[in-house]
Structure formats: structure tokens, C-alpha cells
Design an enzyme around this catalytic site. Structure first.
Site, PDB file in Angstrom:
ATOM      1  N   SER A  84       0.949  -1.218   0.161  1.00  0.00           N
ATOM      2  CA  SER A  84       0.041   0.019  -0.112  1.00  0.00           C
ATOM      3  C   SER A  84       0.885   1.125  -0.022  1.00  0.00           C
ATOM      4  CB  SER A  84      -0.909   0.130   1.370  1.00  0.00           C
ATOM      5  OG  SER A  84      -1.557  -1.076   1.458  1.00  0.00           O
ATOM      6  N   ASN A 110      -4.529   6.507  -2.226  1.00  0.00           N
ATOM      7  CA  ASN A 110      -3.933   6.646  -0.913  1.00  0.00           C
ATOM      8  C   ASN A 110      -3.105   8.005  -0.569  1.00  0.00           C
ATOM      9  OD1 ASN A 110      -4.969   4.896   0.737  1.00  0.00           O
ATOM     10  ND2 ASN A 110      -3.388   3.352   0.311  1.00  0.00           N
ATOM     11  N   GLU A 163      -4.338  -0.514  -9.060  1.00  0.00           N
ATOM     12  CA  GLU A 163      -3.299   0.217  -9.255  1.00  0.00           C
ATOM     13  C   GLU A 163      -2.141  -0.531  -9.912  1.00  0.00           C
ATOM     14  OE1 GLU A 163      -3.914   4.369  -6.475  1.00  0.00           O
ATOM     15  OE2 GLU A 163      -2.751   2.605  -5.674  1.00  0.00           O
ATOM     16  N   HIS A 191      -1.762  -3.332  -7.044  1.00  0.00           N
ATOM     17  CA  HIS A 191      -2.446  -2.859  -5.726  1.00  0.00           C
ATOM     18  C   HIS A 191      -3.979  -2.850  -5.985  1.00  0.00           C
ATOM     19  CE1 HIS A 191      -3.167   0.599  -2.583  1.00  0.00           C
ATOM     20  NE2 HIS A 191      -3.185  -0.731  -1.998  1.00  0.00           N
TER      21      HIS A 191
HETATM   22  N1  LIG Z   1      -6.038  -4.848   4.197  1.00  0.00           N
HETATM   23  C1  LIG Z   1      -6.140  -3.907   3.348  1.00  0.00           C
HETATM   24  O1  LIG Z   1      -7.204  -3.153   3.395  1.00  0.00           O
HETATM   25  C2  LIG Z   1      -5.103  -3.535   2.179  1.00  0.00           C
HETATM   26  C3  LIG Z   1      -5.346  -3.038   1.116  1.00  0.00           C
HETATM   27  C4  LIG Z   1      -4.722  -2.961  -0.080  1.00  0.00           C
HETATM   28  C5  LIG Z   1      -3.252  -3.235   0.191  1.00  0.00           C
HETATM   29  N2  LIG Z   1      -2.863  -3.800   1.572  1.00  0.00           N
HETATM   30  C6  LIG Z   1      -1.506  -4.556   1.544  1.00  0.00           C
HETATM   31  O2  LIG Z   1      -1.629  -5.726   1.367  1.00  0.00           O
HETATM   32  C7  LIG Z   1      -0.567  -6.494   1.834  1.00  0.00           C
HETATM   33  C8  LIG Z   1      -1.070  -7.676   2.894  1.00  0.00           C
HETATM   34  O3  LIG Z   1      -2.291  -7.031   3.659  1.00  0.00           O
HETATM   35  P1  LIG Z   1      -3.225  -7.739   4.678  1.00  0.00           P
HETATM   36  O4  LIG Z   1      -4.284  -6.793   4.987  1.00  0.00           O
HETATM   37  O5  LIG Z   1      -3.930  -8.781   3.625  1.00  0.00           O
HETATM   38  O6  LIG Z   1      -2.560  -8.287   5.638  1.00  0.00           O
HETATM   39  P2  LIG Z   1      -2.797  -9.714   6.527  1.00  0.00           P
HETATM   40  O7  LIG Z   1      -2.156  -9.522   8.018  1.00  0.00           O
HETATM   41  O8  LIG Z   1      -4.269 -10.032   6.699  1.00  0.00           O
HETATM   42  O9  LIG Z   1      -1.896 -11.040   5.885  1.00  0.00           O
HETATM   43  C9  LIG Z   1      -0.540 -10.939   5.741  1.00  0.00           C
HETATM   44  C10 LIG Z   1      -0.173 -12.638   5.623  1.00  0.00           C
HETATM   45  O10 LIG Z   1       1.036 -12.512   5.294  1.00  0.00           O
HETATM   46  C11 LIG Z   1       1.603 -13.475   5.988  1.00  0.00           C
HETATM   47  N3  LIG Z   1       3.046 -13.283   5.812  1.00  0.00           N
HETATM   48  C12 LIG Z   1       3.979 -12.615   6.696  1.00  0.00           C
HETATM   49  N4  LIG Z   1       5.207 -12.781   6.207  1.00  0.00           N
HETATM   50  C13 LIG Z   1       5.449 -13.644   5.318  1.00  0.00           C
HETATM   51  C14 LIG Z   1       6.297 -14.085   4.302  1.00  0.00           C
HETATM   52  N5  LIG Z   1       7.561 -13.686   4.528  1.00  0.00           N
HETATM   53  N6  LIG Z   1       6.041 -15.085   3.521  1.00  0.00           N
HETATM   54  C15 LIG Z   1       4.552 -15.530   3.309  1.00  0.00           C
HETATM   55  N7  LIG Z   1       3.627 -14.857   4.173  1.00  0.00           N
HETATM   56  C16 LIG Z   1       4.031 -14.048   5.058  1.00  0.00           C
HETATM   57  C17 LIG Z   1       1.194 -13.468   7.507  1.00  0.00           C
HETATM   58  O11 LIG Z   1       1.317 -14.710   8.177  1.00  0.00           O
HETATM   59  C18 LIG Z   1      -0.421 -13.096   6.955  1.00  0.00           C
HETATM   60  O12 LIG Z   1      -1.149 -14.285   6.901  1.00  0.00           O
HETATM   61  C19 LIG Z   1       0.072  -5.364   2.712  1.00  0.00           C
HETATM   62  O13 LIG Z   1       1.287  -5.161   1.756  1.00  0.00           O
HETATM   63  C20 LIG Z   1      -0.954  -4.347   2.920  1.00  0.00           C
HETATM   64  O14 LIG Z   1      -0.246  -3.127   2.960  1.00  0.00           O
HETATM   65  C21 LIG Z   1      -3.757  -4.159   2.514  1.00  0.00           C
END
Ligand SMILES: NC(=O)c1ccc[n+]([C@@H]2O[C@H](COP(=O)([O-])OP(=O)(O)OC[C@H]3O[C@@H](n4cnc5c(N)ncnc54)[C@H](O)[C@@H]3O)[C@@H](O)[C@H]2O)c1
Length: 516
Positions: A135, A206, A168, A156
Site C-alpha cells: 500500500s 492513498n 493500481e 495494488h
Molecule cells: N488490508 C487492506 O485493506 C489492504 C488493502 C490494500 C493493500 N494492502 C496490503 O496488502 C498486504 C497484505 O495486507 P493484509 O491486510 O492482507 O495483511 P494480513 O495481515 O491480513 O496478511 C498478511 C499475511 O502474510 C503472512 N506473511 C507474513 N510474512 C510472510 C512471508 N514472508 N511469507 C509468506 N507469508 C507471510 C502472514 O502470516 C499473514 O497471513 C500489505 O502489504 C498491505 O499493505 C492491504
């Protein structure tokens, strides 16, 4: 403009074929949603997470979501089974060797993402694309240590990924154009609406949305109104699906504050993105929003509903003067005439007379009354559509006679609007918010981050804004938008309110922002 994100030409034929294997690394909220999107498009999907059982849990979430869609009649059972069967959980990153596209959606930690990309480079073939759902991190920085930085790009998605259309596609300095074209076309083939952006803090959405939260927090800090009042104005006059405070509570104040801080820090503390001490304090106090049961609002069984402050009924005058000859003033005047009030229009260059209402130009009503040498002045806020809005915000000058202020309230009420008086703040609520959203978007265009059309589309498709901010500014009139920002700058003496060069240029030349 040279080196612009909008110079790329995309071709649907470049999408990854259905037979291409997609690996999703990180099976959390975003990873499971993205896996579902890719599987629905016909790809075999490999899902990996370092936490034992996380990929299986994600698969169950996907199955539940698909079952809900079947129950609602939006998907047939056979298709749902086929989608589920295309996703396989894998238990070592080495199992992703056959992937043609890897999308990482692991925790938002720069080091973790960089290490993961290095590891993936050792696993997958040389032609595989490595995409990040980050993000906030610079794609250039993520790719810096990789052997083939050209194949690394941002991809994204927005939450929930199976529902929200915007994606994106972000290029770092080293990203190859072939990779961008493939990702763009693939997102389209997956039924999404991709926009291309150059890597910049906050990318498009963002970054360009910061004023929506920042101005609301500043209005709250100045006690223009309480959260329910400001939300009510942005929703019912501005046409936004949600007000800024209810949205911050939904996103989570911790997450929203972190994004603001990250953009502010990455821009060397540009005052345009300066975080709010109110939100900082709320995060420190655990008032995170819906997820903690309390944020700007209280949630849970005993929470009382709160409403926007609304003026009690006032008597409408027989006649009123609407200052300014803008189309907006014309629409409002027509609505008042239709309710039986005699309306006189005073040209924009005419001197203000007593008993006049005027659209905000970014000054406080008090300042404008002093500048115009009058005592009684009521200013009204921007509305998405003056012909149909249910609410309108107004403010009156400090010396304004109450009977004249009451007459303005009565006139607006008579044509079917709820009227909210806010404290006499510069630029009121909707006008100030939209002017600054457009200003931010205009700067992103100037910097070649994305095209005007893509920015407007991103704000509509990713955030459900009622209009793209640039097209909206064109309707308001770019000179008025420029004047609002100039007046805010004079009022606050703060670099936060500096007019974007493109806004100044379009205001001077008559060019439209939406087509710049
Ligand atoms: N949640 C949102 O609204 C949103 C929206 C757009 C983008 N994002 C981005 O998406 C990404 C994930 O966000 P999320 O909300 O799904 O997070 P989340 O915490 O729900 O999930 C992340 C997952 O990654 C796993 N993980 C951590 N390190 C790892 C590795 N090295 N290898 C494999 N798995 C690993 C964790 O165990 C976890 O299950 C982030 O970069 C976040 O900024 C999130």
C-alpha cells in the site's frame, strides 16, 4: 508532459493466458481475495503463507465467500466449485517454481518484502513477473536489490479484492514496460479497472484522498462542527457515500493514521499531508474505530445514534438576493424560485449588499463581509447538486443580524433542504474538501504520476467518490477552486494550502483540469 504515466499504450492481447500459473504469497485479507480473483479468471493459483494453517484458513474464507455468492444467485454452484478447486495451498516457497506471476501480499514491512522478493528470484523462472500489493512502499526501493528489477511492479488491489474494481498498476524506476503492459491487460482480463501510476508515496488513491481526512480533522480541530455534523454535510450535500469520520472509523484510525504518516514522512514533511494530533491521540488511546468498539463514534449495543446538527424551522422571506452569476448560484436560485421565493441574482462583480447569500469563496463570511464593507452576509457551502441536495451547510458573518441569517435559513429550508450552520470557518466543509482533493490530483497529474482520467477513475472506482475531483473542479469552475485555495492560504498562512501549478495554469488559461 514528458515521462508521464499516461504515455503508455495498453493492449488487451497482452494479458497472461488462463493457463498461466499465479502464486499468491501471504494468505491474509488481501492474499485470499486476490487468489479468489485470479482463480475466478481461470488461473491455477498457488497460495503460500509462512504461518502454518493460514493458507487453509484463507481457502475456507474463499469457499465461504463463493457459497454466499451462490446463495445470492450471483454465481452458479458448478462455477463456484471450479474456482475453489483451482486454488491449492502450498507449504514451501519452493513449490511456487512453476508460477508465471507471483503476487506478494505479506505483511506491510519493507524488509520482509525485500527478502521475500530476493527469495522468489531464486525460485521462479526468469520470465516470471513479481508483483507487490504494497500500500505504501516505493516499488523502486522494493526492487533495488533484485537481480532483475525490471520484472518487479506494484499490483495494488483494494479491500475487498473480489468486490472493488480498482487495481493500481505501479511502475518503479526500473520496471519494464512489458511487465506493466502485461499486468494492466491481466487486470482487465480479470474484470478489474486498472489504472497505471508511477511509484510515489501513496500511489494515486492513498495520496489523492489525504485531504478528505485531513480537512475533516482540521475542521473538527477548529470546532466547525462535531463528527456527525461534518459527516452529514459531506454525505448529504457533498454526495460522498460515507463521511470522513465514519470512514476513518471503518478503515481503523490506526491504519488511516499510519498511511497519512507514511505519506507525510516520505514527502519530507510536506505540510499538505501533516497528520492530525486528534487522530494521533485517538490511536494512542485505543479509539481505533469499529474494530475497538469506539472511535469518532461509539459502536455496540448501547451506542446511541448521533445526527448532524440541523437548524430549527425558520420563516422564509418573500425575497432574497443570491450573489454571483455561477451556474451553481443559478441552480440554487431556481430551486428557491420554484418554492415561491422571489430571487434576485447579483452579478459576481457587484458589490455585496446587505441581506445577500453567496457561495463560499474560501474566505470566512466575516472576512468577506469586512472586505465587501457590509455587515450582514451568509455564505453557503458547495453541494454536489444544488437542484437535489438534502442538506446544505451555511455560516454567517460575526456581525450578521439574526433575523437576516434566519431568513436565509428559512429560504433554504423552504426549498426542501436541511440547513446546518457551522462555525464561520474558511471555505466551509464540502467546498474546501473538494478544492483540496482537486488540487492534490492536479499535482499528481503535473508530476506524471497518472493521467487526469485515470486519477478521476481511481477515486470513483477505488473510493466510490461521487465524481472524480478534477472533473468536479471543472464544474465548480477552476478559477473559483483556485480562489478558494488562495483564500485558505491567506487565512492560515500555511504551505498546506498552496495552489497546485496546474490549477493556477488552468484557471488562467480556461483549460479544463479533467482533460489536462
Ligand atoms: N488490508 C487492506 O485493506 C489492504 C488493502 C490494500 C493493500 N494492502 C496490503 O496488502 C498486504 C497484505 O495486507 P493484509 O491486510 O492482507 O495483511 P494480513 O495481515 O491480513 O496478511 C498478511 C499475511 O502474510 C503472512 N506473511 C507474513 N510474512 C510472510 C512471508 N514472508 N511469507 C509468506 N507469508 C507471510 C502472514 O502470516 C499473514 O497471513 C500489505 O502489504 C498491505 O499493505 C492491504
Amino acid at each position: 508532459m514528458p515521462d508521464s504515466a499516461s504515455n503508455l499504450v495498453f493492449d488487451a492481447a497482452l494479458a497472461l493466458p488462463c493457463e498461466a500459473v499465479v502464486a499468491v504469497i501471504g494468505a491474509g485479507t488481501m492474499g485470499s481475495g486476490i487468489a479468489q480473483v485470479a482463480a475466478k479468471a481461470g488461473h491455477r493459483v498457488l497460495l503460500f503463507d509462512t504461518r502454518g494453517g493460514a493458507a487453509e484458513e484463507a481457502l475456507r474464507r474463499v469457499a465461504d465467500d463463493l457459497a454466499r455468492l451462490v446463495a445470492k444467485g450471483r454465481l452458479d454452484e458448478q462455477a463456484a466449485r471450479a474456482i475453489g478447486s483451482r486454488i491449492a495451498c502450498v507449504h514451501a516457497i519452493g513449490d511456487c517454481v512453476s508460477a508465471d506471476l507471483v503476487i506478494e501480499a505479506v505483511v506491510e514491512d519493507l524488509q520482509a518484502k525485500r527478502e521475500l522478493l530476493l527469495e522468489l528470484e531464486r525460485v521462479v523462472g526468469e520470465r516470471a513477473i513479481l508483483a507487490s500489493n504494497t500500500s505504501s512502499f516505493s516499488i523502486t526501493a522494493l526492487a533495488a536489490k533484485c537481480r532483475h528489477p525490471g520484472r518487479i511492479a506494484g499490483f495494488h488491489f483494494f479491500n475487498p479484492a473480489p468486490v472493488l474494481p480498482l487495481v493500481e498498476v505501479i511502475s518503479g524506476l526500473a520496471t519494464s514496460q512489458d511487465v506493466l503492459r502485461t499486468l494492466y491487460a491481466t487486470a482487465q482480463a480479470w474484470g478489474k479497472k486498472p489504472v497505471h501510476a508511477k511509484s510515489t508515496p501513496g500511489f494515486i488513491v492513498n495520496r489523492c484522498a489525504r485531504p478528505f481526512y485531513g480537512e475533516a480533522l482540521r475542521l473538527l480541530a477548529e470546532r466547525a462542527g462535531d463528527p456527525a455534523t461534518i459527516d452529514g454535510i459531506l454525505r448529504e450535500a457533498g454526495g460522498f457515500r460515507m463521511g470522513p469520520f465514519e470512514l476513518m472509523d471503518l478503515i481503523g484510525n490506526d491504519v488511516n493514521f499510519a498511511v497519512t504518516q507514511s505519506v507525510w514522512q516520505a514527502t519530507f514533511h510536506d505540510p499538505r499531508y501533516r497528520p492530525s494530533v486528534i487522530q494521533q491521540d485517538m490511536v494512542a488511546g485505543g479509539l481505533l474505530g469499529r474494530k475497538s468498539g469506539r472511535g469518532f463514534y461509539a459502536y455496540g449495543g448501547d451506542a446511541q445514534p448521533v445526527c448532524a446538527r440541523t437548524e430549527t424551522a425558520c420563516e422564509a422571506p418573500a425575497a432574497i438576493v443570491v450573489h454571483g452569476d455561477s451556474p451553481a448560484g443559478g441552480t440554487l436560485a431556481e430551486r428557491m424560485r420554484a418554492s415561491g421565493i422571489e430571487v434576485r441574482r447579483a452579478a459576481a462583480h457587484a458589490t455585496l449588499g446587505d441581506g445577500v447569500i453567496a457561495q463560499t469563496d474560501g474566505r470566512t463570511a466575516t472576512q468577506r463581509a469586512v472586505d465587501g464593507g457590509v455587515r450582514d452576509l451568509v455564505v453557503y457551502d458547495l453541494a454536489l447538486d444544488y437542484a437535489s441536495c438534502r442538506r446544505i451547510a451555511i455560516a454567517w458573518a460575526d456581525g450578521c443580524r439574526r433575523d437576516l441569517a434566519g431568513a436565509a435559513v428559512g429560504a433554504l429550508q423552504k426549498c426542501g433542504m436541511q440547513v446546518t450552520q457551522v462555525d464561520d470557518v474558511a471555505g466551509l466543509c464540502v467546498m474546501r474538501t473538494v478544492a483540496l482533493l482537486a488540487n492534490e490530483a492536479a499535482d499528481a497529474v503535473t508530476q506524471g504520476i497518472a493521467s487526469a482520467g485515470d486519477i478521476d477513475a481511481a477515486m470513483r472506482d477505488g473510493l466510490n467518490y461521487p465524481r472524480g475531483p478534477l472533473a468536479w473542479a471543472d464544474d465548480i469552475g477552476v478559477p473559483r477552486v483556485r480562489d478558494v485555495i488562495r483564500h485558505l492560504a491567506q487565512h492560515y498562512g500555511d504551505g498546506r494550502y498552496r495552489v497546485a501549478p496546474l490549477v493556477a495554469r488552468c484557471a488562467a488559461s480556461g483549460m479544463r483540469l479533467g482533460t489536462a
